[in-house]
Design an enzyme around this catalytic site. Structure first.
Site, PDB file in Angstrom:
ATOM      1  N   ARG A  51       0.798  -1.218   0.000  1.00 16.75           N
ATOM      2  CA  ARG A  51       0.000   0.000   0.000  1.00 16.75           C
ATOM      3  C   ARG A  51       0.832   1.269   0.000  1.00 16.75           C
ATOM      4  NH1 ARG A  51      -5.385   0.664   0.865  1.00 16.75           N
ATOM      5  NH2 ARG A  51      -4.959   2.559  -0.245  1.00 16.75           N
ATOM      6  N   LYS A 148       0.024 -18.304   7.002  1.00 16.65           N
ATOM      7  CA  LYS A 148      -0.978 -18.630   8.007  1.00 16.65           C
ATOM      8  C   LYS A 148      -1.545 -17.330   8.565  1.00 16.65           C
ATOM      9  CE  LYS A 148       0.910 -18.741  12.602  1.00 16.65           C
ATOM     10  NZ  LYS A 148       1.332 -19.410  13.795  1.00 16.65           N
ATOM     11  N   ASP A 177       3.927 -23.487   6.008  1.00 16.52           N
ATOM     12  CA  ASP A 177       4.055 -23.654   7.458  1.00 16.52           C
ATOM     13  C   ASP A 177       5.549 -23.742   7.695  1.00 16.52           C
ATOM     14  OD1 ASP A 177       4.430 -24.659  10.041  1.00 16.52           O
ATOM     15  OD2 ASP A 177       2.467 -25.594  10.053  1.00 16.52           O
ATOM     16  N   HIS A 178       6.118 -22.673   8.239  1.00 22.91           N
ATOM     17  CA  HIS A 178       7.586 -22.605   8.248  1.00 22.91           C
ATOM     18  C   HIS A 178       8.216 -23.710   9.099  1.00 22.91           C
ATOM     19  CE1 HIS A 178       6.813 -20.161  11.848  1.00 22.91           C
ATOM     20  NE2 HIS A 178       7.996 -20.542  12.239  1.00 22.91           N
ATOM     21  N   LYS A 182      12.073 -26.313   8.539  1.00 20.86           N
ATOM     22  CA  LYS A 182      13.210 -26.421   9.464  1.00 20.86           C
ATOM     23  C   LYS A 182      14.032 -27.656   9.117  1.00 20.86           C
ATOM     24  CE  LYS A 182      11.175 -24.018  13.398  1.00 20.86           C
ATOM     25  NZ  LYS A 182      12.185 -23.032  13.730  1.00 20.86           N
ATOM     26  N   GLU A 216       7.638 -21.101  24.421  1.00 21.80           N
ATOM     27  CA  GLU A 216       8.198 -19.771  24.177  1.00 21.80           C
ATOM     28  C   GLU A 216       8.343 -19.036  25.497  1.00 21.80           C
ATOM     29  OE1 GLU A 216       6.465 -17.882  20.332  1.00 21.80           O
ATOM     30  OE2 GLU A 216       4.840 -18.983  21.267  1.00 21.80           O
ATOM     31  N   ASP A 235      -3.552 -20.937  16.847  1.00 25.48           N
ATOM     32  CA  ASP A 235      -2.298 -20.316  16.415  1.00 25.48           C
ATOM     33  C   ASP A 235      -1.165 -21.338  16.265  1.00 25.48           C
ATOM     34  OD1 ASP A 235      -0.818 -17.913  15.799  1.00 25.48           O
ATOM     35  OD2 ASP A 235       0.250 -18.204  17.686  1.00 25.48           O
ATOM     36  N   HIS A 240       1.203 -25.896  13.289  1.00 22.67           N
ATOM     37  CA  HIS A 240       2.585 -26.338  13.519  1.00 22.67           C
ATOM     38  C   HIS A 240       2.670 -27.691  14.242  1.00 22.67           C
ATOM     39  CE1 HIS A 240       3.532 -22.427  12.147  1.00 22.67           C
ATOM     40  NE2 HIS A 240       3.289 -21.792  13.268  1.00 22.67           N
ATOM     41  N   LYS A 331       3.113 -19.763  25.916  1.00 26.36           N
ATOM     42  CA  LYS A 331       3.906 -18.534  25.977  1.00 26.36           C
ATOM     43  C   LYS A 331       4.302 -18.255  27.418  1.00 26.36           C
ATOM     44  CE  LYS A 331       2.133 -16.365  21.872  1.00 26.36           C
ATOM     45  NZ  LYS A 331       3.415 -16.413  21.169  1.00 26.36           N
TER      46      LYS A 331
END
Ligand code: NAD
Length: 484
Positions: A51, A148, A177-178, A182, A216, A235, A240, A331
């Site tokens: 944008r 995602k 999906d990263h 890996k 995390e 999430d 994942h 988290k």
């Protein structure tokens, strides 16, 4: 050991959302590293499309700053950043309007691979696909990369699949999906299907249980509003953790080709049992000195989403009936650590007497930090005296095992973007896989909503709620320690 880098044919990669957080932190630095390694031919081009009303030089400045800030490794020869910037262009495009589309289509060079990376809000995926088609850019050589979240339930995922399918064939859609990019995750397949050692033992006869942990230390950060609408289940688990579960549990595909692998993953998802409420624990982090609790972080005093989830999952098929899978993610936990642990059964009998005890092997696949694997094996404790047994890890940290190359394990995005250019979908989710994952997830979330279940509080810096410990203790097992 020097790995061969095979340059890919010249391509055009358009990054919608090229000025955004994901593009700056991950996509552009990953492309720069591939350029450094010699994989991108000089004629290839990267076109930012967003944008912001920017000139090409202003966008190049953004790219240079992103590389300076986020490219963590790989020494490039002097002048490489400048050479990379030469490949960069920019168009001011509105996904929902007509601005910029003619300019973008005029830039396209016919006859080469075109990839369109949708690094924008999911609400723009449909409008982008429609306009690419309307402006003649959705030809057989083009492919789209979709980030995602892919829907927020089965219905929205189906609708999104249907919209994309109006303009692109499934073979042109790369749902990223990263986690699948890996190095260790791909190694999981190499270890399982490239060795004789593991596969014969990879079943409920020899495996006691499997734990998948993604922990995390950070809170929800600036993503509070999105996160509270999603929670850890949407999430993290639906995508994942589900992908990791599939790779660990699937049957050997007949060959390493995209549909053979994805067919086997799909069968795993379809074999998942429904999860009883008693087999799930949801948590929300509380406040600590100097840090706010979850509800303050998401700016919603009635916050009902979970920042932690632990669950016991069963796969009803011949291979896994009787071997539970324990999944856990959260988290603000005590360490940043992601791993899969395959805990084998104890030896049936100890020939060394009761004192030596019965031992078990554990194969740990570490996704972060220190990507690698170790296998706990039982040996004799060194020294004179009786036969005392200890468990020691056979450590295969990639950085050590692979020397200088292992220290520079490619980022997941590097691998995945190059797979898009090469046209290899093996490490991307197919539409039916995503839908099957939502079909399993939806009733769980609906159950919480119908019953009005609330997550329990847990202390930041801990391993999660007490109830999560109970979840596994009552089966006579214990979680592996979360440590980095
Ligand atoms: P962001 O808000 O930082 O950037 C959004 C980008 O979209 C900007 O470049 C903006 O110019 C562009 N944009 C907005 N409206 C537009 C329009 N009408 N037409 C054209 N461009 C428009 O977002 P982000 O964090 O980079 O995330 C992008 C996508 O990636 C989202 O779907 C997000 O869920 C997903 N994702 C992000 C991360 C991350 O770490 N940031 C991780 C995983 C997935």
């Amino acid at each position: 050991m020097v790995s061969r880098v095979i340059p890919v044919d010249p391509f055009d990669l358009v990054i919608f959302g090229g000025t955004g957080d994901l593009a700056r932190r991950k996509i552009l630095p990953a492309l720069f590293r591939r350029f450094c390694s010699g994989q991108m031919e000089d004629e290839s081009r990267i076109i930012g499309a967003a944008r912001s009303d920017l000139t090409r030089d202003e966008f190049r400045q953004i790219v240079a700053e992103a590389i300076a800030e986020f490219n963590t490794s790989k020494d490039c020869e002097t002048g490489t950043v400048e050479a990379f910037l030469e490949r960069i262009d920019y168009v001011n495009v509105d996904a929902k309007g007509e601005d910029g589309w003619k300019e973008l289509s005029d830039l396209m060079i016919p006859g080469r691979v075109r990839a369109f990376y949708f690094s924008v809000a999911p609400s723009l995926f449909g409008p982008l696909a429609e306009r690419l088609h309307a402006h003649g850019m959705a030809d057989a050589d083009s492919r789209i990369v979709v980030e995602k979240p892919f829907g927020r339930d089965l219905e929205t995922a189906r609708a999104l699949n249907a919209t994309l399918a109006q303009h692109f064939d499934e073979s042109q859609i790369y749902r990223i999906d990263h986690y699948l990019g890996k190095e260790t995750v791909q190694n999981l397949m190499a270890v399982r299907f490239g060795n004789m050692l593991f596969e014969p033992l990879w079943n409920s006869q020899y495996v006691d249980h499997i734990q998948i942990t993604v922990a995390e230390t950070v809170g929800v950060g600036g993503r509070g509003e999105y996160y509270d609408r999603s929670g850890a289940m949407r999430d993290m688990v639906q995508n994942h953790l589900m992908q990791l579960l599939c790779l660990i549990a699937m049957e050997p595909p007949a060959k390493f080709d995209p549909d053979a692998v994805r067919d086997e993953k799909l069968k795993v998802i379809r074999a998942l049992d429904d999860v009883e409420p008693a087999n799930i624990v949801r948590g929300q982090y509380g406040a600590t000195k100097g840090a706010q609790d979850y509800a303050h972080d998401v700016e919603n005093p009635r916050a009902t989403s979970e920042s932690f989830i632990a669950m016991r999952v069963n796969i009803s098929n011949w291979r896994w009936a009787g071997t539970p899978f324990y999944l856990r993610t959260g988290k603000k936990l005590k360490a940043r650590s992601s791993e899969i642990a395959v805990i084998f059964k104890e030896t049936p009998h100890s020939i060394f007497g009761a004192e030596a005890g019965r031992h078990r092997n554990i194969l740990t696949i570490r996704l972060q930090p220190n990507e690698g694997m170790d296998l706990d094996v039982t040996i004799k404790e060194p020294g004179p005296g009786g036969m005392r047994l200890i468990d020691v890890p056979l450590d295969m940290t990639f950085a050590e095992a692979l020397g200088p190359e292992g220290e520079d394990v490619p980022d997941a995005y590097e691998r995945l973007i190059m797979d898009v250019i090469r046209g290899n979908q093996t490490l991307f989710m197919r539409g039916d896989e995503v839908e099957a994952a939502w079909a399993w997830t939806d009733p769980i979330i609906e159950g919480w909503e119908t019953r009005g279940d609330r997550p329990v509080s847990y202390e930041p810096g801990s391993s999660g709620p007490e109830d999560a410990l109970v979840l596994i203790h009552r089966d006579g097992r214990r979680w592996r320690e979360i440590r980095s």
